[in-house]
Motif scaffolding. Structure first.
Motif, short mmCIF file in Angstrom:
data_model
loop_
_atom_site.label_atom_id
_atom_site.label_comp_id
_atom_site.label_asym_id
_atom_site.label_seq_id
_atom_site.Cartn_x
_atom_site.Cartn_y
_atom_site.Cartn_z
N PHE A 46 0.84 -1.19 0.00
CA PHE A 46 0.00 0.00 0.00
C PHE A 46 0.88 1.24 0.00
O PHE A 46 1.23 1.79 1.04
CB PHE A 46 -0.92 0.00 1.21
N ASN A 47 1.27 1.68 -1.20
CA ASN A 47 2.07 2.88 -1.33
C ASN A 47 1.50 3.74 -2.47
O ASN A 47 0.59 3.32 -3.18
CB ASN A 47 3.54 2.54 -1.59
N LYS A 48 2.03 4.92 -2.62
CA LYS A 48 1.48 5.88 -3.57
C LYS A 48 1.57 5.36 -5.00
O LYS A 48 0.63 5.53 -5.80
CB LYS A 48 2.23 7.21 -3.45
N GLU A 49 2.67 4.70 -5.36
CA GLU A 49 2.85 4.23 -6.73
C GLU A 49 1.83 3.15 -7.08
O GLU A 49 1.19 3.19 -8.14
CB GLU A 49 4.27 3.68 -6.92
N THR B 184 -1.74 4.68 -7.24
CA THR B 184 -1.90 5.47 -8.47
C THR B 184 -2.06 4.57 -9.68
O THR B 184 -2.90 4.82 -10.56
CB THR B 184 -0.69 6.41 -8.65
N GLU B 185 -1.24 3.50 -9.74
CA GLU B 185 -1.34 2.56 -10.86
C GLU B 185 -2.71 1.88 -10.90
O GLU B 185 -3.30 1.69 -11.97
CB GLU B 185 -0.23 1.52 -10.74
N PHE B 186 -3.24 1.53 -9.70
CA PHE B 186 -4.55 0.88 -9.65
C PHE B 186 -5.65 1.80 -10.19
O PHE B 186 -6.48 1.38 -11.01
CB PHE B 186 -4.86 0.47 -8.20
N PHE B 187 -5.66 3.05 -9.74
CA PHE B 187 -6.73 3.96 -10.17
C PHE B 187 -6.57 4.35 -11.64
O PHE B 187 -7.58 4.60 -12.33
CB PHE B 187 -6.77 5.19 -9.28
N ASP B 188 -5.34 4.42 -12.14
CA ASP B 188 -5.15 4.67 -13.58
C ASP B 188 -5.73 3.52 -14.40
O ASP B 188 -6.41 3.75 -15.42
CB ASP B 188 -3.66 4.85 -13.89
N LEU B 189 -5.47 2.29 -13.96
CA LEU B 189 -6.01 1.12 -14.65
C LEU B 189 -7.53 1.08 -14.55
O LEU B 189 -8.23 0.75 -15.53
CB LEU B 189 -5.39 -0.16 -14.07
N LEU B 190 -8.06 1.43 -13.38
CA LEU B 190 -9.51 1.45 -13.20
C LEU B 190 -10.17 2.49 -14.09
O LEU B 190 -11.20 2.22 -14.73
CB LEU B 190 -9.83 1.72 -11.73
N GLU B 191 -9.58 3.66 -14.15
CA GLU B 191 -10.15 4.73 -14.98
C GLU B 191 -10.13 4.34 -16.46
O GLU B 191 -11.11 4.57 -17.19
CB GLU B 191 -9.36 6.02 -14.76
N LYS B 192 -9.04 3.72 -16.91
CA LYS B 192 -8.93 3.29 -18.31
C LYS B 192 -9.96 2.20 -18.62
O LYS B 192 -10.63 2.23 -19.67
CB LYS B 192 -7.51 2.78 -18.57
N THR B 193 -10.11 1.24 -17.72
CA THR B 193 -11.07 0.16 -17.93
C THR B 193 -12.51 0.67 -17.94
O THR B 193 -13.32 0.25 -18.77
CB THR B 193 -10.90 -0.91 -16.83
N MET B 194 -12.83 1.57 -17.01
CA MET B 194 -14.18 2.11 -16.97
C MET B 194 -14.50 2.91 -18.24
O MET B 194 -15.63 2.89 -18.73
CB MET B 194 -14.34 3.00 -15.74
#
Length: 276
Positions: free
Chosen positions: A152-155, A158-168
């Motif tokens: 659980f770190n910033k990188e 950030t990578e998780f939410f970038d992937l989530l935003e792209k998938t959505m």
């Protein structure tokens, strides 16, 4: 209720002390007359009048025993404590007292700390915490595994939410298609017993429970953003299956049995088939 000493301190302000110091220095009044006129402590007035500086500055001076470490060293210690807390290695009372001794020794500061234990005294720590009560506090930490602390770190977030935003953006999933799954441990033995009436002076009072040390049951739960529930998966800490344990479970529930009572890779694979 406040103590009489605290009530007396609240009766006079810094402005009263400033006027009293000015009257004494201008030789308009003596110490006793000025203390009575402005309702300030005579001993405090005497000490402040003999302190160099203008009355407005001297009246704000705090009397009493000075801290052993300077303000700069204490700020350095606070920064280190907060950094260690952020890294999930918070320091205990004994650790902080040991660090205070090391700071005093490294900076050649005369101190009354114990040379045998190489630690500040027990009375130093409450005073240190009181001086910095707006920044520091004693807290009981929650056990956190190394894998969670490292992952659980910033990188990673950030990578998780970038992937989530792209998938959505590509799939445009609706609330009924987005599910959250999590597992939780449930003890079958109550951890706290309510208070009961007993004989005064009795050394030990007991209450019947299913066991003195609880067994942990794992429950895997899943729910969609639209509010749809998937029947849970219940994992019992035993080797052999028992139909008696399935009574009263929600309809459609899935049951599994493992000696540890924890979810395993093969059990999660079975749950995923159950989910699909």
């Amino acid at each position: 209720m406040a103590s009489p000493l605290k009530q007396k301190r609240k009766q006079w302000s810094e402005k009263d002390m400033e006027n009293a110091i000015g009257s004494v220095r201008n030789q308009n009044m003596g110490y006793l007359a000025a203390a009575r006129a402005y309702k300030v402590p005579r001993s405090t007035l005497f000490c402040l009048c003999n302190t160099e500086g203008p009355p407005a500055t001297v009246s704000k001076t705090k009397l009493g025993k000075r801290p052993i470490l300077s303000a700069e060293l204490e700020e350095e210690l606070i920064r280190y404590l907060l950094i260690m807390d952020q890294k999930f290695f918070g320091l205990t009372r004994r650790d902080v007292r040991s660090l205070a001794f090391q700071l005093a020794k490294r900076n050649n500061i005369p101190h009354p700390f114990s040379l045998l234990r190489e630690s500040a005294g027990k009375d130093w720590f409450p005073s240190f915490m009181h001086r910095h009560k707006n920044t520091l506090s004693l807290r009981k930490p929650t056990g956190t595994s190394l894998a969670r602390a490292v992952g659980f770190n910033k990188e990673n977030v950030t990578e998780f939410f970038d992937l989530l935003e792209k998938t959505m953006a590509e799939r445009n999933y609706g609330p009924h298609q987005i599910y959250n799954v999590d597992e939780s441990g449930l003890s079958i033995v109550q951890s706290r017993c309510p208070e009961v009436v007993s004989l005064r002076g009795k050394r030990q009072v007991g209450a019947i429970t299913s066991a003195e040390r609880g067994s942990l049951i794992t429950i895997v739960m899943c729910m969609s953003a639209a509010g749809d529930f998937v029947p849970p998966m219940i994992i019992f800490p035993r080797k052999k299956a028992s139909d008696q344990l399935k009574k009263g479970a929600p309809p459609g529930s899935m049951f599994a049995f493992h000696p540890s009572g924890w979810i395993q890779t093969d059990l999660f694979t079975k749950w995923f088939d159950h989910f699909l």
